[in-house]
Design an enzyme around this catalytic site. Structure first.
Site, PDB file in Angstrom:
ATOM      1  N   GLY A  11       0.849  -1.200   0.000  1.00  0.00           N
ATOM      2  CA  GLY A  11       0.000   0.000   0.000  1.00  0.00           C
ATOM      3  C   GLY A  11       0.880   1.244   0.000  1.00  0.00           C
ATOM      4  NE  ARG A  21      14.078  16.115  -3.418  1.00  0.00           N
ATOM      5  CZ  ARG A  21      14.647  16.705  -2.379  1.00  0.00           C
ATOM      6  NH1 ARG A  21      14.724  16.077  -1.221  1.00  0.00           N
ATOM      7  NH2 ARG A  21      15.165  17.911  -2.501  1.00  0.00           N
ATOM      8  CB  VAL A  23      17.094   6.044  -2.292  1.00  0.00           C
ATOM      9  CG1 VAL A  23      17.940   4.982  -2.986  1.00  0.00           C
ATOM     10  CG2 VAL A  23      16.431   5.486  -1.034  1.00  0.00           C
ATOM     11  NE  ARG A  72      -2.115  -4.351  -0.590  1.00  0.00           N
ATOM     12  CZ  ARG A  72      -1.526  -3.760   0.420  1.00  0.00           C
ATOM     13  NH1 ARG A  72      -0.392  -4.232   0.905  1.00  0.00           N
ATOM     14  NH2 ARG A  72      -2.057  -2.694   0.995  1.00  0.00           N
ATOM     15  CG  ASP A 103       3.882  -6.114   7.990  1.00  0.00           C
ATOM     16  OD1 ASP A 103       3.252  -5.760   6.965  1.00  0.00           O
ATOM     17  OD2 ASP A 103       3.334  -6.380   9.069  1.00  0.00           O
ATOM     18  CB  THR A 125       2.926   1.078   5.873  1.00  0.00           C
ATOM     19  OG1 THR A 125       1.552   0.893   6.261  1.00  0.00           O
ATOM     20  CG2 THR A 125       3.785   0.791   7.086  1.00  0.00           C
ATOM     21  CG  ASP A 127      -1.482   0.066   7.938  1.00  0.00           C
ATOM     22  OD1 ASP A 127      -2.349   0.930   7.734  1.00  0.00           O
ATOM     23  OD2 ASP A 127      -1.383  -0.980   7.282  1.00  0.00           O
ATOM     24  CG  ASP A 129       1.597  -2.356  10.109  1.00  0.00           C
ATOM     25  OD1 ASP A 129       2.423  -1.687   9.456  1.00  0.00           O
ATOM     26  OD2 ASP A 129       0.791  -3.141   9.578  1.00  0.00           O
ATOM     27  N   GLY A 170      -5.412   0.802   9.320  1.00  0.00           N
ATOM     28  CA  GLY A 170      -4.385   0.391  10.282  1.00  0.00           C
ATOM     29  C   GLY A 170      -4.142  -1.107  10.261  1.00  0.00           C
ATOM     30  NE  ARG A 171      -2.046  -4.609   6.194  1.00  0.00           N
ATOM     31  CZ  ARG A 171      -2.333  -5.188   5.035  1.00  0.00           C
ATOM     32  NH1 ARG A 171      -2.787  -6.415   5.008  1.00  0.00           N
ATOM     33  NH2 ARG A 171      -2.152  -4.561   3.912  1.00  0.00           N
ATOM     34  CB  CYS A 186     -12.816   9.948  19.433  1.00  0.00           C
ATOM     35  SG  CYS A 186     -12.549  10.435  17.741  1.00  0.00           S
ATOM     36  CD  GLU A 187     -17.017  12.380  22.452  1.00  0.00           C
ATOM     37  OE1 GLU A 187     -16.887  11.931  21.297  1.00  0.00           O
ATOM     38  OE2 GLU A 187     -17.001  13.597  22.719  1.00  0.00           O
ATOM     39  CE  LYS A 213     -18.865  12.483  26.616  1.00  0.00           C
ATOM     40  NZ  LYS A 213     -18.368  13.733  26.073  1.00  0.00           N
ATOM     41  NE  ARG A 252      -2.791   2.953   0.384  1.00  0.00           N
ATOM     42  CZ  ARG A 252      -3.260   1.763  -0.010  1.00  0.00           C
ATOM     43  NH1 ARG A 252      -3.770   0.945   0.875  1.00  0.00           N
ATOM     44  NH2 ARG A 252      -3.190   1.382  -1.257  1.00  0.00           N
TER      45      ARG A 252
HETATM   46  O1  F6P Z   1      -1.306  -1.221   4.673  1.00  0.00           O
HETATM   47  C1  F6P Z   1      -1.919  -0.046   4.290  1.00  0.00           C
HETATM   48  C2  F6P Z   1      -3.382  -0.277   4.080  1.00  0.00           C
HETATM   49  O2  F6P Z   1      -3.964   0.935   3.634  1.00  0.00           O
HETATM   50  C3  F6P Z   1      -4.149  -0.824   5.273  1.00  0.00           C
HETATM   51  O3  F6P Z   1      -4.434   0.191   6.199  1.00  0.00           O
HETATM   52  C4  F6P Z   1      -5.343  -1.425   4.604  1.00  0.00           C
HETATM   53  O4  F6P Z   1      -5.881  -2.464   5.374  1.00  0.00           O
HETATM   54  C5  F6P Z   1      -4.747  -1.996   3.339  1.00  0.00           C
HETATM   55  O5  F6P Z   1      -3.590  -1.242   3.081  1.00  0.00           O
HETATM   56  C6  F6P Z   1      -5.632  -1.942   2.131  1.00  0.00           C
HETATM   57  O6  F6P Z   1      -4.994  -2.641   1.117  1.00  0.00           O
HETATM   58  P1  F6P Z   1      -5.284  -2.520  -0.429  1.00  0.00           P
HETATM   59  O7  F6P Z   1      -4.618  -1.258  -0.910  1.00  0.00           O
HETATM   60  O8  F6P Z   1      -4.622  -3.716  -1.016  1.00  0.00           O
HETATM   61  O9  F6P Z   1      -6.755  -2.483  -0.601  1.00  0.00           O
END
Ligand code: F6P
Length: 319
Positions: A11, A21, A23, A72, A103, A125, A127, A129, A170-171, A186-187, A213, A252
């Site tokens: 992604g 740039r 690199v 991908r 990852d 990414t 995410d 993560d 965020g996966r 946010c609550e 609230k 994204r």
């Molecule tokens: O890893 C980035 C991400 O945007 C995740 O947050 C999301 O779950 C996934 O990619 C979506 O993947 P794709 O672009 O393959 O639909």
């Protein structure tokens, strides 16, 4: 090291262009030829690459996405595919690869490193993560986008005295959700790292209503549940109008914030330093604002990103 390739994979994330740039310009300054590979591992498999000059990376530091393209490419795990890739790399006489991605992309880098081909991974990414780094390239830009969206949702849910559910990417990692929920006030927060019980959420919302609230925002990470069903459930149980919004792919895109540009530039330049010092099979991170590098196998297999329980605690105190 005379000739290297750079690719973006998985992604896309804002700041990938700045990393390429970094690199390219750092590589050229050291007399290294740099080739840009189109569409990640897929382009490597199809042998699609171009030589990059300083000018090829002009005017991209401020642009979201990745001008090299990304994809991908699950087929990369197959031996036959990798044989073709290695063949292409040898034909092109590439000495190393810089791989910018999440990852999944690191796994590809690990596979190439395992068969002796030098790779360096950069965490790209939204995410946040990836193990071995406090922050990934793109995370802070996505965070700004999400907070901006939450601000807008707050306006309308306050006008209509509604409950608003906002689904964040965020996966399997709740970092974006938690940080956005704190910044957006946010609550309620629902993240993959903490077990979710809809009944508990309803009880909390009811308790908020009984304290006066008028409206509330629930931030939830994607893939936990169907937020439209959740909205209906909350509406039925609380009697309050509830709406769900899936932010989706707007998270994204967009021009990278300054922090992502700086992080990406630093990491891009650092990857060249590492190669020149003879480091391979490494992934770059930033920890306590210092650039670091780890064995890519360790990062994938053994290193865990610690869950920011402290952030969650803080957020809960502020509800
Ligand atoms: O890893 C980035 C991400 O945007 C995740 O947050 C999301 O779950 C996934 O990619 C979506 O993947 P794709 O672009 O393959 O639909």
């Amino acid at each position: 090291i005379k000739k290297i390739g750079v690719l973006t994979s998985g992604g896309d994330s804002p700041g990938m262009n700045a990393a390429i740039r970094g690199v390219v310009r750092a590589g050229l300054s050291e007399g290294i030829e740099v080739y840009g590979i189109h569409d990640g591992y897929l382009g490597l498999f199809q042998d699609r690459m171009i030589q990059l000059s300083r000018r090829s990376v002009s005017d991209i530091i401020n642009r979201g996405g990745t001008f090299l393209g990304s994809a991908r490419f699950p087929e990369f795990k197959e031996d036959a595919t990798r044989t073709i890739v290695i063949n292409n790399i040898n034909q092109r006489s590439l000495d190393a690869l810089i791989i910018i991605g999440g990852d999944g992309s690191y796994l590809g880098a690990k596979r190439l490193s395992d068969i002796g081909f030098p790779c360096i991974g950069l965490p790209g990414t939204i995410d946040n993560d990836v193990a071995g780094t406090d922050y990934t390239i793109g995370y802070f830009t996505a965070l700004e986008t999400i907070v901006d969206a939450i601000d807008r949702l707050r306006d309308t849910s306050s006008s209509h005295q509604r409950i608003s559910i906002v689904e964040v990417m965020g996966r399997c990692c709740g970092d974006l959700t938690m940080a956005a929920a704190i910044a957006g006030g946010c609550e309620f927060i629902i993240v993959p790292e903490v077990e979710f019980n809809p009944q508990d959420l309803v009880n909390e919302i009811k308790s908020g209503i009984s304290k006066g609230k008028k409206h509330a925002i629930v931030a939830i990470t994607e893939r936990i549940c169907n937020v439209f069903y959740l909205a209906r459930y909350i509406e039925e149980k609380t009697g309050r109008e509830t709406r769900a919004t899936v932010l989706g792919y707007i998270q994204r895109g967009g021009k990278p914030v300054a922090y992502d540009r700086i992080l990406a530039s630093r990491m891009g330049a650092y990857s060249i330093d590492l190669l020149l010092k003879g480091y391979v099979g490494r992934c770059i991170g930033v920890q306590n604002e210092k650039l670091v590098h780890h064995d890519i196998n360790d990062a994938i297999q053994h290193m865990q990103r610690p869950f920011r329980r402290d952030l969650l605690k803080t957020a809960k105190k502020l509800f």
